[in-house]
Design a protein around this motif. Structure first.
Motif, mmCIF file in Angstrom:
data_model
loop_
_atom_site.group_PDB
_atom_site.id
_atom_site.type_symbol
_atom_site.label_atom_id
_atom_site.label_comp_id
_atom_site.label_asym_id
_atom_site.label_seq_id
_atom_site.Cartn_x
_atom_site.Cartn_y
_atom_site.Cartn_z
ATOM 1 N N CYS A 99 -66.070 42.589 18.726
ATOM 2 C CA CYS A 99 -65.241 43.785 18.854
ATOM 3 C C CYS A 99 -63.822 43.469 18.379
ATOM 4 O O CYS A 99 -63.443 42.309 18.228
ATOM 5 C CB CYS A 99 -65.211 44.283 20.301
ATOM 6 S SG CYS A 99 -64.281 43.238 21.442
ATOM 7 N N SER A 100 -63.056 44.507 18.149
ATOM 8 C CA SER A 100 -61.645 44.332 17.779
ATOM 9 C C SER A 100 -60.734 44.440 18.991
ATOM 10 O O SER A 100 -59.643 43.869 19.004
ATOM 11 C CB SER A 100 -61.244 45.383 16.738
ATOM 12 O OG SER A 100 -61.968 45.209 15.538
ATOM 13 N N PHE B 16 -60.883 44.662 23.475
ATOM 14 C CA PHE B 16 -61.680 44.538 24.693
ATOM 15 C C PHE B 16 -60.986 45.284 25.829
ATOM 16 O O PHE B 16 -59.826 45.014 26.133
ATOM 17 C CB PHE B 16 -61.836 43.058 25.061
ATOM 18 C CG PHE B 16 -62.605 42.800 26.331
ATOM 19 C CD1 PHE B 16 -63.992 42.721 26.312
ATOM 20 C CD2 PHE B 16 -61.942 42.616 27.539
ATOM 21 C CE1 PHE B 16 -64.708 42.467 27.480
ATOM 22 C CE2 PHE B 16 -62.639 42.370 28.707
ATOM 23 C CZ PHE B 16 -64.037 42.286 28.678
ATOM 24 N N ALA C 236 -63.617 37.073 26.105
ATOM 25 C CA ALA C 236 -62.714 37.839 25.240
ATOM 26 C C ALA C 236 -61.417 37.069 25.018
ATOM 27 O O ALA C 236 -60.870 37.039 23.912
ATOM 28 C CB ALA C 236 -62.419 39.205 25.857
ATOM 29 N N ARG D 180 -59.693 38.123 21.575
ATOM 30 C CA ARG D 180 -59.776 39.578 21.579
ATOM 31 C C ARG D 180 -58.598 40.139 22.363
ATOM 32 O O ARG D 180 -58.319 39.670 23.479
ATOM 33 C CB ARG D 180 -61.066 40.075 22.230
ATOM 34 C CG ARG D 180 -62.376 39.612 21.639
ATOM 35 C CD ARG D 180 -62.508 39.942 20.179
ATOM 36 N NE ARG D 180 -62.117 38.800 19.367
ATOM 37 C CZ ARG D 180 -61.986 38.828 18.061
ATOM 38 N NH1 ARG D 180 -62.157 39.951 17.398
ATOM 39 N NH2 ARG D 180 -61.646 37.741 17.408
ATOM 40 N N THR E 292 -57.715 38.284 10.577
ATOM 41 C CA THR E 292 -57.498 37.973 11.973
ATOM 42 C C THR E 292 -57.188 36.504 12.144
ATOM 43 O O THR E 292 -57.612 35.667 11.366
ATOM 44 C CB THR E 292 -58.752 38.321 12.805
ATOM 45 O OG1 THR E 292 -59.847 37.557 12.309
ATOM 46 C CG2 THR E 292 -59.067 39.798 12.728
#
Length: 422
Positions: free
Chosen positions: A52-53, A55, A76, A81, A143
């Motif tokens: 995911c981008s 959380f 995460a 995250r 990222t």
């Protein structure tokens, strides 16, 4: 098989279904891909956290006490995250249910409160702005975790370079422009000081902040953590070692230099939270441990590699095997990983030996060739010998070709002599 990506992952307890449904509906209306799942769907949840981008943790007295939500938040954190705690009650009500690890992980992250349905719409605007800011930041460039090199600094053992919380760094976490840093305030003119002096000045200068986060026993833990891991058991701390720990020394990357300079206190809290989060994920009682090991291999962070190396010494043979396989995906070209896997080729467990052998072959570790040749010739278990042959085929260099030809020749001669004896 392609990896399913999500804009947002929502971690929640089933008793918070109403708020989760509201958040999912609102975020989906923004055109975002949102993941949420029942607590029984552990493997998919682990993959969603890592892929995911953003959380979001629906933080209530129930989720604060649930192991899975705790583990997911720690995962995460170590996966870099951005974490957004969405609280269903006042901080004191929830805080008493948080264990030390989760409390420290969330200590410097702004909470957004959704205490009653009547507040949802008004407070969602704050969450929306923060989430969209993070997603925009992620789209503007690669990222951090995708570009971070695997590097365990010799001077800073088990370095935990985690981002904490979100893109916006809280004002109190960074040094004011023109302000001298901790070393200059306390040890100006000194090139090195004792660890005891460093610790004493740290405790005195940041006493008010420390009293909010740590009790006496936890302070003892923090002191040991800094001494043993952050500063590698050095009784004398050089200024260079201190600056390297701060992320502003000679070991700092170009990316580090662009980030706001955090206070020494903030850096210590980041380090401690990262340490606890890593232990939470890989703890023997962690629900997500095996799934995390398998999925985290896609992240070449020093902390992840450090934990995988530690897992090669676990009593559980299955964990040793999975760790060996995972290291093949992050350890290319790094001596420490090679050496650890070569040692693992002597593991008493067959699967762990096979995993180490095949990982060395995948990484084309030429220094392992003599050991793998020995296994190919002498291991009593056929699948292990077969793994060694596969590894040697992957590392087709003159040394392996010559050795394999010689073994083939000897094998043919032995077969011929056996047939003649009949």
């Amino acid at each position: 098989m392609s990896v399913e990506k999500f804009d947002v992952m929502i971690s929640y307890h089933e008793n918070d279904e109403e708020l989760q449904t509201y958040l999912t509906d609102q975020l989906t209306k923004l055109g975002l891909r949102v993941f949420h799942a029942s607590s029984s769907d552990v493997s998919r949840r682990v993959e969603a956290v890592i892929n995911c981008s953003v959380f979001i943790l629906v933080l209530s007295e129930w989720s604060a006490k649930e192991t899975l939500c705790n583990d997911e938040t720690s995962l995460a954190y170590i996966s870099n995250r951005p974490i957004f705690p969405v609280a269903t009650d006042e901080y004191p009500v929830i805080a008493k249910h948080l264990d030390f690890s989760l409390k420290l992980t969330l200590a410097k992250i702004n909470w957004i409160f959704f205490k009653t349905p009547q507040e949802y719409d008004a407070n969602f605007d704050s969450l929306k702005a923060a989430v969209m800011n993070e997603l925009q930041t992620a789209k503007s460039g690669p990222t951090e975790d995708a570009n971070r090199e695997l590097s365990r600094q010799a001077s800073v053992r088990n370095e935990y370079n985690f981002t904490i919380g979100n893109t916006t760094v809280r004002e109190g976490d960074i040094e004011a422009e023109g302000e001298s840093d901790f070393w200059e305030r306390n040890f100006a003119g000194h090139s090195a000081v004792s660890f005891e002096s460093l610790w004493l000045c740290f405790v005195i200068e940041y006493k008010d902040l420390l009293d909010l986060q740590f009790d006496e026993k936890q302070m003892e833990w923090l002191e040991k953590l800094l001494f043993k891991e952050a500063f590698g058991r050095n009784k004398i701390i050089s200024k260079q070692l201190f600056l390297d720990f701060r992320g502003i020394g000679s070991a700092a990357t170009a990316a580090d230099s662009k980030l706001p300079r955090k206070t020494f206190y903030s850096r210590v809290i980041d380090y401690a939270a990262g340490n606890l989060a890593m232990k939470e994920v890989f703890n023997m009682n962690s629900i997500i441990r095996m799934d995390a090991i398998r999925n985290l291999a896609s992240f070449k962070t020093a902390a992840v590699v450090s934990s995988l190396l530690d897992l090669l010494e676990e009593p559980d043979a299955n964990l040793r095997a999975v760790a060996a396989i995972s290291l093949s995906k992050v350890g290319q070209g790094h001596q420490e990983v090679y050496e650890a896997l070569i040692v693992t080729t002597e593991d008493p467990d067959r699967l762990a030996r096979e995993a180490a052998i095949l990982s060395l072959g995948k990484m084309k570790c030429e220094q392992a060739i003599p050991r793998i040749l020995q296994i190919w010739r002498n291991d009593p278990i056929a699948p292990v010998r077969a793994a060694a042959e596969v590894a040697l085929q992957q590392m087709e260099v003159p040394a392996t070709k010559s050795a394999r030809k010689m073994v083939d020749l000897i094998s043919k001669e032995i077969t011929s002599l056996k047939q003649q004896a009949k």
